[in-house]
Design an enzyme around this catalytic site. Sequence first.
Site, short mmCIF file in Angstrom:
data_model
loop_
_atom_site.label_atom_id
_atom_site.label_comp_id
_atom_site.label_asym_id
_atom_site.label_seq_id
_atom_site.Cartn_x
_atom_site.Cartn_y
_atom_site.Cartn_z
N ASP A 70 22.05 -33.11 -4.80
CA ASP A 70 20.68 -33.32 -5.30
C ASP A 70 19.83 -32.04 -5.20
O ASP A 70 18.73 -32.07 -4.65
CB ASP A 70 19.99 -34.46 -4.55
N ASP A 79 25.43 -34.93 -8.36
CA ASP A 79 24.19 -35.27 -9.08
C ASP A 79 23.14 -34.17 -8.90
O ASP A 79 21.96 -34.46 -8.64
CB ASP A 79 23.62 -36.60 -8.57
#
Length: 342
Positions: free
Chosen positions: A157, A178
């Site tokens: 992230d 991600d």
Amino acid sequence: MVDARHRGAEGAVVGGVPTFRTVGGALAAAPYDGARPWVVFIRDGRYREKLTVDKPNVTFLGESRDGTVLTFDAASSTPRPDGTPHGTKGSYTLRIAAPDFRAERLTIANGFDFDANARKAADDPTRLQNTQAVALLTDVGSDRAVFRDVRLDGYHDTLYANAGRAYFHRCLVLGHVDFIFGAGRAVFEDCDIVSRELASRHPGDPAGGNGWVAAPSTPIAQPYGFLFVRSRLKRESPAVAPGSVGLGRPWHPGGDPLAIGSAVFVDCWMDDHVGARGWDRMSSVDRESGVRFWFEPMNARFYEFGSTGPGAVTSPTRRVLAEGEVRAYTVARVLDGWEPPR
């Protein structure tokens, strides 16, 4: 001016310029009205600060991209001074919450040591379970944010592009799980998007996988999310195996059914770490019922056009836009008519 070597009082005039030891000190001195640009020149050095820009029209100019480093080391499970965890949204190093921010020639990093944490024994009380660690967050209030020649450095992230419009030009973004995610509109033009080796298997990742590039949570009413144009998807080292990285997966925060992620790659070069499947499913837990739901990539707005390189693999799960369709995915359309200043 911000200079880590400055030994005078914060804001003391040196050579005709107010000079600070910390970036936070220079931010505190900025006016709230944003009538004129507040330009902060940051000399090379490592500035361990957790920063929020909540005043409009602020510009950070680094002395050099790799030499000027803004960093902090909080992860989602890292406790705050009051003992509560930061959470993903609170783990940021730099948070933008005001319009017309600009950054050039610097690094924004989250210094949380993901690999060292992953190597700890499962029963080690110091091992964090939630390792999301955001370097940059564009939050509510952010709009028309510009990043040029900026290095965004993290693992899980890295970039939380969650609000407003943001433009990234000739930037370097590093991470694995991600690592570009959120609900905002963001254009990545002529950027290097670099995948890192994942030290331990992430839940939901195929065996030997090295994560996903994007996890957009674009609201269904918003026509655009992330556009990668004339950029390059690279790997940090040969340890990032062929076929081990996905282009993305659909994030539905709290099980929100109206988060229909949009990520589009146009005229991008991809190394062979990008897998043939391209996109993966993702689960979310409903806030009210606590039930876990799975969301499929074919129900999201995931497309590519003009991909080249070893990772540009033809596959039934990698949807390709037609010539007529790709015309809808321009920088001007995604940014809704806003032209980033040069």
